[in-house]
Motif scaffolding. Structure first.
Motif, short mmCIF file in Angstrom:
data_model
loop_
_atom_site.label_atom_id
_atom_site.label_comp_id
_atom_site.label_asym_id
_atom_site.label_seq_id
_atom_site.Cartn_x
_atom_site.Cartn_y
_atom_site.Cartn_z
N LEU A 78 25.27 27.99 -16.76
CA LEU A 78 24.98 28.83 -15.61
C LEU A 78 23.61 28.42 -15.07
CD1 LEU A 78 25.92 31.47 -17.93
CD2 LEU A 78 26.48 32.12 -15.64
N THR A 79 23.31 28.93 -13.91
CA THR A 79 22.00 28.73 -13.31
C THR A 79 21.34 30.09 -13.16
OG1 THR A 79 22.74 26.79 -12.11
CG2 THR A 79 20.78 27.89 -11.27
N LEU A 80 20.13 30.23 -13.65
CA LEU A 80 19.35 31.45 -13.48
C LEU A 80 18.53 31.31 -12.21
CD1 LEU A 80 18.35 34.18 -14.68
CD2 LEU A 80 16.52 32.87 -15.77
N LEU A 81 18.80 32.16 -11.24
CA LEU A 81 18.07 32.17 -9.98
C LEU A 81 16.86 33.08 -10.13
CD1 LEU A 81 17.96 31.51 -6.88
CD2 LEU A 81 19.19 33.66 -6.56
N GLY A 82 15.70 32.54 -9.81
CA GLY A 82 14.49 33.33 -9.82
C GLY A 82 13.43 32.74 -10.72
N PRO A 83 12.22 33.05 -10.41
CA PRO A 83 11.78 34.05 -9.44
C PRO A 83 11.85 33.53 -8.00
CG PRO A 83 9.88 33.04 -10.49
CD PRO A 83 11.10 32.47 -11.16
N VAL A 84 11.92 34.49 -7.10
CA VAL A 84 11.84 34.25 -5.66
C VAL A 84 10.67 35.10 -5.17
CG1 VAL A 84 12.99 34.42 -3.44
CG2 VAL A 84 14.35 34.04 -5.51
N ALA A 85 9.73 34.48 -4.48
CA ALA A 85 8.57 35.23 -4.00
C ALA A 85 8.16 34.73 -2.62
CB ALA A 85 7.40 35.09 -4.96
N VAL A 86 7.63 35.66 -1.84
CA VAL A 86 7.14 35.36 -0.49
C VAL A 86 5.73 35.93 -0.39
CG1 VAL A 86 7.49 35.78 1.98
CG2 VAL A 86 9.47 35.41 0.48
N ALA A 87 4.83 35.17 0.21
CA ALA A 87 3.46 35.63 0.40
C ALA A 87 3.45 36.95 1.16
CB ALA A 87 2.65 34.58 1.16
N ALA A 88 2.56 37.85 0.78
CA ALA A 88 2.49 39.17 1.41
C ALA A 88 2.37 39.09 2.92
CB ALA A 88 1.33 39.96 0.81
N THR A 89 1.67 38.09 3.42
CA THR A 89 1.48 37.95 4.87
C THR A 89 2.74 37.52 5.60
OG1 THR A 89 0.71 35.69 4.50
CG2 THR A 89 -0.98 37.42 4.67
N HIS A 90 3.79 37.15 4.87
CA HIS A 90 5.02 36.68 5.50
C HIS A 90 6.26 37.47 5.07
CE1 HIS A 90 3.30 33.18 7.52
NE2 HIS A 90 2.50 33.09 6.47
N ARG A 91 6.06 38.55 4.35
CA ARG A 91 7.22 39.35 3.95
C ARG A 91 7.85 40.01 5.17
NH1 ARG A 91 4.20 41.53 -1.27
NH2 ARG A 91 4.34 39.59 -2.44
N GLY A 92 9.15 40.17 5.10
CA GLY A 92 9.88 40.78 6.21
C GLY A 92 10.30 39.78 7.27
N GLU A 93 10.01 38.50 7.06
CA GLU A 93 10.37 37.46 8.03
C GLU A 93 11.65 36.73 7.66
OE1 GLU A 93 7.01 34.83 8.55
OE2 GLU A 93 5.65 36.51 8.90
N GLY A 94 12.31 37.13 6.57
CA GLY A 94 13.55 36.48 6.15
C GLY A 94 13.36 35.21 5.35
N ILE A 95 12.15 34.95 4.89
CA ILE A 95 11.87 33.72 4.16
C ILE A 95 12.57 33.70 2.81
CG2 ILE A 95 10.00 32.45 3.00
CD1 ILE A 95 8.30 33.16 5.52
N GLY A 96 12.54 34.81 2.09
CA GLY A 96 13.25 34.87 0.81
C GLY A 96 14.73 34.62 0.98
N ALA A 97 15.33 35.23 1.98
CA ALA A 97 16.76 35.03 2.25
C ALA A 97 17.05 33.57 2.61
CB ALA A 97 17.22 35.95 3.38
N ARG A 98 16.18 32.95 3.37
CA ARG A 98 16.37 31.53 3.73
C ARG A 98 16.34 30.66 2.48
NH1 ARG A 98 12.24 29.38 7.74
NH2 ARG A 98 13.45 27.49 7.40
N LEU A 99 15.41 30.93 1.59
CA LEU A 99 15.33 30.15 0.35
C LEU A 99 16.57 30.34 -0.51
CD1 LEU A 99 11.57 30.77 -0.53
CD2 LEU A 99 12.61 28.55 0.03
N ILE A 100 17.02 31.58 -0.64
CA ILE A 100 18.21 31.86 -1.45
C ILE A 100 19.44 31.18 -0.86
CG2 ILE A 100 19.79 33.69 -2.22
CD1 ILE A 100 17.21 35.49 -2.37
N ARG A 101 19.63 31.29 0.45
CA ARG A 101 20.79 30.64 1.07
C ARG A 101 20.74 29.12 0.92
NH1 ARG A 101 19.96 34.77 5.15
NH2 ARG A 101 21.59 36.32 4.88
N ALA A 102 19.57 28.53 1.07
CA ALA A 102 19.44 27.08 0.90
C ALA A 102 19.78 26.68 -0.53
CB ALA A 102 18.03 26.63 1.27
N CYS A 103 19.33 27.46 -1.48
CA CYS A 103 19.64 27.18 -2.89
C CYS A 103 21.15 27.29 -3.12
CB CYS A 103 18.89 28.16 -3.78
SG CYS A 103 19.29 28.02 -5.51
#
Length: 172
Positions: A78-103
């Motif tokens: 299996l693959t363990l996903l995580g950690p996923v983190a986004v800088a506080a100044t960029h949270r809410g911009e969909g960056i985490g979701a973009r990284l997860i979808r790309a993965c």
């Protein structure tokens, strides 16, 4: 901002980002027991760099090899996903979701596991429906052990670290 591989040279910057997101005590959590002795999976560990501050990351995601061992000792990769983190100044911009979808685009139908909030990760196909009888090497709150693409995996077993390359593919 574009998604790029998270390089070994990014380790210090990624650690800063993960510490800011999860606290310095994050290494005591069960997910870190699963990462023990392993190296992140290079082709699945991703980042977004800050174009205005060289060396700084806006977001980072790591994936790790783990195994599910059934009652007969057979191991499935299996693959363990995580950690996923986004800088506080960029949270809410969909960056985490973009990284997860790309993965996930890179994994195809590979079985994946994570420890996290079903309310967030459910939109990516993660669920606790098939993980109720999977045991971890430490405590996890009920409903936070989430998986996707679990067809063909045992309904019960132990999740183990995979410090060397797991040779058995979950689809074989």
């Amino acid at each position: 901002m574009r998604i790029e591989p998270l390089l070994p040279s990014d380790a210090a910057a990624a650690d800063v980002l993960f510490d800011e997101a999860f606290g310095a005590d994050r290494r005591a959590r069960t997910a870190y027991r699963l990462r023990a002795g392993a190296e992140p999976i290079a082709e699945l560990s991703l980042c977004i760099r800050n174009p205005h501050a060289p060396g700084k990351l806006v977001g980072a995601l790591q994936c790790w090899p783990i195994a599910l061992e059934d009652a007969w000792g057979k191991r499935s990769a299996l693959t363990l996903l995580g950690p996923v983190a986004v800088a506080a100044t960029h949270r809410g911009e969909g960056i985490g979701a973009r990284l997860i979808r790309a993965c996930m685009d890179r994994t195809g139908a590979r079985a994946m596991l994570l420890i996290g909030d079903a309310s967030y990760y459910g939109r990516f196909g993660f669920s606790a429906a098939d993980t109720e009888r999977w045991q971890l090497p430490g405590p996890v709150e009920p409903g936070r052990l989430l998986a996707r693409e679990t067809r063909g995996l045992p309904s019960a077993g132990r999740i183990l670290p995979c410090p060397t390359k797991c040779l058995v593919d979950a689809t074989s």
